[in-house]
Design an enzyme around this catalytic site. Structure first.
Site, PDB file in Angstrom:
ATOM      1  N   PRO A 206       0.833  -1.197   0.000  1.00 21.66           N
ATOM      2  CA  PRO A 206       0.000   0.000   0.000  1.00 21.66           C
ATOM      3  C   PRO A 206       0.873   1.255   0.000  1.00 21.66           C
ATOM      4  O   PRO A 206       1.906   1.289   0.653  1.00 21.66           O
ATOM      5  CB  PRO A 206      -0.777  -0.095   1.319  1.00 21.66           C
ATOM      6  CG  PRO A 206      -0.664  -1.507   1.760  1.00 21.66           C
ATOM      7  CD  PRO A 206       0.577  -2.065   1.154  1.00 21.66           C
ATOM      8  N   GLY A 207       0.438   2.251  -0.750  1.00 25.38           N
ATOM      9  CA  GLY A 207       1.150   3.524  -0.736  1.00 25.38           C
ATOM     10  C   GLY A 207       2.323   3.604  -1.683  1.00 25.38           C
ATOM     11  O   GLY A 207       3.048   4.587  -1.680  1.00 25.38           O
ATOM     12  N   LYS A 210       0.301   2.816  -6.758  1.00 22.48           N
ATOM     13  CA  LYS A 210      -0.400   2.057  -7.800  1.00 22.48           C
ATOM     14  C   LYS A 210      -1.564   2.857  -8.375  1.00 22.48           C
ATOM     15  O   LYS A 210      -1.741   2.935  -9.591  1.00 22.48           O
ATOM     16  CB  LYS A 210      -0.900   0.721  -7.236  1.00 22.48           C
ATOM     17  CG  LYS A 210       0.226  -0.144  -6.710  1.00 22.48           C
ATOM     18  CD  LYS A 210      -0.268  -1.456  -6.170  1.00 22.48           C
ATOM     19  CE  LYS A 210      -1.095  -1.351  -4.907  1.00 22.48           C
ATOM     20  NZ  LYS A 210      -0.340  -0.841  -3.759  1.00 22.48           N
ATOM     21  N   THR A 211      -2.335   3.460  -7.483  1.00 23.80           N
ATOM     22  CA  THR A 211      -3.464   4.260  -7.946  1.00 23.80           C
ATOM     23  C   THR A 211      -2.978   5.426  -8.789  1.00 23.80           C
ATOM     24  O   THR A 211      -3.545   5.726  -9.849  1.00 23.80           O
ATOM     25  CB  THR A 211      -4.260   4.801  -6.741  1.00 23.80           C
ATOM     26  OG1 THR A 211      -4.522   3.718  -5.855  1.00 23.80           O
ATOM     27  CG2 THR A 211      -5.540   5.440  -7.173  1.00 23.80           C
ATOM     28  N   GLU A 427      16.336   0.959  28.186  1.00 23.17           N
ATOM     29  CA  GLU A 427      16.853   1.506  26.931  1.00 23.17           C
ATOM     30  C   GLU A 427      18.376   1.383  26.857  1.00 23.17           C
ATOM     31  O   GLU A 427      18.928   1.071  25.803  1.00 23.17           O
ATOM     32  CB  GLU A 427      16.439   2.970  26.757  1.00 23.17           C
ATOM     33  CG  GLU A 427      14.931   3.190  26.638  1.00 23.17           C
ATOM     34  CD  GLU A 427      14.281   2.333  25.577  1.00 23.17           C
ATOM     35  OE1 GLU A 427      14.935   2.035  24.544  1.00 23.17           O
ATOM     36  OE2 GLU A 427      13.123   1.918  25.775  1.00 23.17           O
ATOM     37  N   ASP A 502       9.053  -5.865  22.708  1.00 22.67           N
ATOM     38  CA  ASP A 502      10.349  -6.410  22.291  1.00 22.67           C
ATOM     39  C   ASP A 502      10.279  -7.924  22.175  1.00 22.67           C
ATOM     40  O   ASP A 502      10.765  -8.511  21.208  1.00 22.67           O
ATOM     41  CB  ASP A 502      11.428  -6.094  23.348  1.00 22.67           C
ATOM     42  CG  ASP A 502      11.636  -4.595  23.515  1.00 22.67           C
ATOM     43  OD1 ASP A 502      11.331  -3.854  22.575  1.00 22.67           O
ATOM     44  OD2 ASP A 502      12.105  -4.196  24.597  1.00 22.67           O
TER      45      ASP A 502
HETATM   46  P1  ADP Z   1      -1.471   2.754  -3.649  1.00 24.85           P
HETATM   47  O1  ADP Z   1      -2.574   2.821  -4.635  1.00 24.85           O
HETATM   48  O2  ADP Z   1      -0.299   1.948  -4.127  1.00 24.85           O
HETATM   49  O3  ADP Z   1      -1.889   2.341  -2.277  1.00 24.85           O
HETATM   50  P2  ADP Z   1      -1.445   5.576  -4.022  1.00 24.85           P
HETATM   51  O4  ADP Z   1      -1.222   5.676  -5.470  1.00 24.85           O
HETATM   52  O5  ADP Z   1      -2.839   5.751  -3.551  1.00 24.85           O
HETATM   53  O6  ADP Z   1      -0.868   4.215  -3.467  1.00 24.85           O
HETATM   54  O7  ADP Z   1      -0.470   6.619  -3.303  1.00 24.85           O
HETATM   55  C1  ADP Z   1      -0.862   7.317  -2.160  1.00 24.85           C
HETATM   56  C2  ADP Z   1      -0.189   8.657  -2.108  1.00 24.85           C
HETATM   57  O8  ADP Z   1       1.209   8.502  -1.942  1.00 24.85           O
HETATM   58  C3  ADP Z   1      -0.347   9.435  -3.385  1.00 24.85           C
HETATM   59  O9  ADP Z   1      -1.474  10.237  -3.336  1.00 24.85           O
HETATM   60  C4  ADP Z   1       0.927  10.260  -3.429  1.00 24.85           C
HETATM   61  O10 ADP Z   1       0.779  11.446  -2.715  1.00 24.85           O
HETATM   62  C5  ADP Z   1       1.934   9.414  -2.726  1.00 24.85           C
HETATM   63  N1  ADP Z   1       2.791   8.644  -3.638  1.00 24.85           N
HETATM   64  C6  ADP Z   1       2.874   7.295  -3.686  1.00 24.85           C
HETATM   65  N2  ADP Z   1       3.767   6.906  -4.601  1.00 24.85           N
HETATM   66  C7  ADP Z   1       4.252   8.024  -5.180  1.00 24.85           C
HETATM   67  C8  ADP Z   1       5.205   8.268  -6.209  1.00 24.85           C
HETATM   68  N3  ADP Z   1       5.829   7.263  -6.834  1.00 24.85           N
HETATM   69  N4  ADP Z   1       5.447   9.546  -6.544  1.00 24.85           N
HETATM   70  C9  ADP Z   1       4.832  10.545  -5.916  1.00 24.85           C
HETATM   71  N5  ADP Z   1       3.928  10.387  -4.948  1.00 24.85           N
HETATM   72  C10 ADP Z   1       3.629   9.139  -4.554  1.00 24.85           C
HETATM   73 ZN    ZN Z   2      12.546  -2.333  24.658  1.00 21.95          ZN
END
Ligand code: ADP
Ligand code: ZN
Length: 624
Positions: A206-207, A210-211, A427, A502
């Protein structure tokens, strides 16, 4: 308000109509079960006092009760014929007074319409009510567009996303470029006889963007973008998902060339037939419909389906067959260079002061996805805005980073002296143990200021992006994780709950080493994590793919490994007990200790004055 009243009225009309037809139904059922010949006999035997023929019904009043009734209603297909056939009997009985009277009520001919009409009226009323409801549908009515796909058209905020906005994923963009070319000029490809894939599966954490990539393909090719999430297909009602799929593809064909983007396709695309208790009919129907639609449109139609998932392994193999999602693109988490590019993209609309080096940040954010980096810059901007500073500096970045990794600092939390003591020992134990482990990342900062859920933290800084973890590295991580607990046991003569996280992490690492990565002699190079996923009740669960005996051996091996790591850690901390003490004292006095101060202490040098240290220092020295 008025409209609401209208629907209420319609509701009552429907109820009334239903009631009416029900009552009518009662009338219908009042007809007694007597035949024409039974009635003839009754009249001939003089049991009938009088009767009335109305339409095709005949009502009889009796001298002597029949089945406990003195009134009967019967049906007659041909009342005139009935009367004629008994002409003489009737005249006779009227004369001798047995039959008081008989009437034929003319004019009203019964017909099937007598039943059908009210039902039709009721039906029409219901239809009208439905139509009105649907008319109002678009105004936040949940029943609206029930079987229709809820799709997001076009680009968010009207802003077109292109490949330039998606940074650090050059290979992925290159692979998608050909889709863009096809959408721009489908004829060229068709003429040559080239086959462009129907569907492309983007898989990755995620993130990772892909979208964004899917949107960018639509933006680059300047075609329509229809997006829907796999979970939107899933409704309580069977059949809705399938009709949404149908609708989605219809819409796309209408506005072609277009891109259909299905996010979280794993929500519908899980392997079929893996389930108990009848499983998920709705999901299977939806998936089947999706397969049918993917097969159903031709390659020249100018519709391409992109889908995203972070679990490609659980998808139904049928989805990945030729003609469906026959191409997969892995969207990786960015490397250091990619991270720097992504940071640049997101820093465009922010003002950074000279202290900020995006390169440094990129180097020390190994494992961050695009979304994480966007979040980092945003958090930093929020921190600066809170202090009314228009320009972001490196301290903002550092604080944002810590906040993301461990939650915000909680300086105001009241802490007892005893708790501080435990935290400091804990720590210091981590830090000293880590320091003596050759493969361990260097200690970067130690703090006994609570943050998020943690009471104190020891930060380490990864040296570089590494995709491999060796057996020795994993083992030493376990030793480092146990440092806190071992220190408590050694120096406080008691142990606390502070080490539970931990211990969880260390145990998981140990189990992975043994059961997953085949890093233990007695079990051999075998992965014991397999086994099928089964749908149990409401969720999927892994089913063990190995025997109880193996499970027992795994448990024994995990325990042995943990014991070994524990002893190793105790050895280190016993040997460095005097340094441990110094670190603890320093922490109790200053609350935080920088990596440099810690290194001085471990080297037996005088601890230098506190100079500001950030999480990014390490990367900086690497750079130099
Ligand atoms: P996924 O669909 O893989 O979960 P998203 O395409 O929704 O991820 O990305 C979420 C956010 O992260 C985007 O709106 C953007 O702001 C940031 N982001 C992710 N990948 C990139 C990238 N390669 N370049 C710039 N921004 C990115
Ligand atoms: Zn610890």
């Amino acid at each position: 308000m008025k409209k609401l009243k209208l629907t209420t009225v319609i509701f009552y009309i429907v109820i009334l109509a239903l009631l009416f037809s029900w009552i009518f139904g009662l009338f219908g059922s009042r007809v007694d079960n007597i035949t024409r010949s039974q009635m003839t006999t009754m009249i001939q035997q003089g049991q009938v006092k009088r009767f009335v023929v109305e339409g095709e019904y005949i009502q009889l009043w009796l001298h002597t009760p029949y089945e406990g009734k003195t009134e009967l209603v019967g049906k007659l297909a041909d009342p005139e014929g009935f009367l004629q056939s008994m002409q003489t009997t009737l005249e006779e009985q009227t004369k001798n007074g047995t039959l008081e009277s008989y009437d034929l009520v003319a004019g009203k001919k019964a017909s099937p319409w007598d039943y059908v009409f009210p039902i039709i009226v009721a039906g029409l009323v219901i239809l009208l009510a439905w139509a009105l409801l649907m008319g109002r549908a678009n105004q936040n009515n949940p029943m609206a567009n029930f079987g229709r796909a809820r799709v997001g058209h076009g680009q968010p905020g009207g802003k077109k996303i292109t490949f330039a906005d998606v940074a650090g994923v050059d290979e992925e963009k290159a692979e998608l470029q050909e889709v863009v070319d096809f959408l721009r000029n489908p004829k060229k490809f068709a003429d040559i006889g080239a086959k462009i894939p129907h569907g492309i599966l983007l898989s990755g954490a995620p993130g990772t963007g892909k979208t964004m990539l899917a949107r960018a393909v639509a933006g680059e090719a300047d075609v329509q973008f229809l997006s829907i999430s796999g979970s939107d297909f899933m409704e309580m009602y069977v059949g809705v998902g399938a009709s949404r799929v149908r609708d989605l593809f219809e819409q796309a064909k209408k506005i072609a060339p277009a891109i259909i983007f299905i996010d979280e396709i794993d929500a519908v695309g899980r392997k079929r037939g893996s389930g108990m208790g009848g499983g998920h009919d709705e999901r299977e129907q939806t998936l089947n419909q999706l397969l049918v639609e993917m097969d159903g449109f031709s390659r020249t139609e100018g519709v391409i389906v992109l889908a995203a998932t972070n679990r490609p392994d659980i998808l139904d193999p049928a989805l990945l067959r030729p003609g469906r999602f026959d191409r997969q693109i892995y969207v990786n988490a960015p490397d250091a260079k990619g991270r720097e590019e992504i940071l640049k993209v997101h820093a465009k609309d922010k003002r950074l002061d000279d202290s900020v080096s995006l390169k440094t940040i990129a180097l020390s954010t190994s494992g961050f996805t695009g979304a994480d980096l966007a979040n980092l810059l945003n958090e930093a901007a929020i921190l600066a805005a809170r202090e009314n500073r228009p320009v972001l500096n490196m301290d903002d970045m550092n604080e944002a980073m810590m906040k993301i990794l461990a939650g915000p600092e909680k300086r105001s939390r009241v802490r007892l002296k005893k708790d501080l003591q435990i935290t400091a020992v804990h720590e210091a134990g981590h830090a000293v143990a880590m320091h003596s482990l050759p493969t361990h990342d260097p200690v970067h900062q130690i703090s006994i200021i609570p943050r998020g859920h943690a009471l104190g933290l020891t930060w380490t800084q990864p040296k570089e992006d590494s995709n491999h973890l060796t057996r020795n590295e994993m083992y030493e991580q376990i030793v480092g994780l146990l440092g806190g607990r071992v220190a408590e046991a050694l120096f406080l003569k008691d142990i606390s709950t502070g080490a539970s996280n931990d211990i969880d992490r260390a145990s998981k690492l140990a189990r992975d080493m043994i059961a997953r990565y085949g890093m233990c002699e007695s079990l051999g190079t075998v992965s014991y994590t397999g086994g099928d996923e089964l749908f149990i009740g409401r969720d999927y669960e892994k089913v063990k793919g190995y025997s109880e005996k193996v499970a027992g051996t795994i448990d024994d091996e995990v325990k042995a490994l943990m014991d070994k790591a524990y002893d190793h850690c105790r050895e280190i901390l016993t040997r460095d007990a005097d340094k441990m003490k110094k670190v603890v004292e320093f922490l109790l006095e200053n609350e935080t200790m920088t990596g440099k101060q810690f290194a001085d202490c471990m080297a037996g040098k005088e601890i230098s004055e506190a100079e500001k240290s950030t999480l990014f220092d390490f990367a900086k020295t690497e750079e130099e």
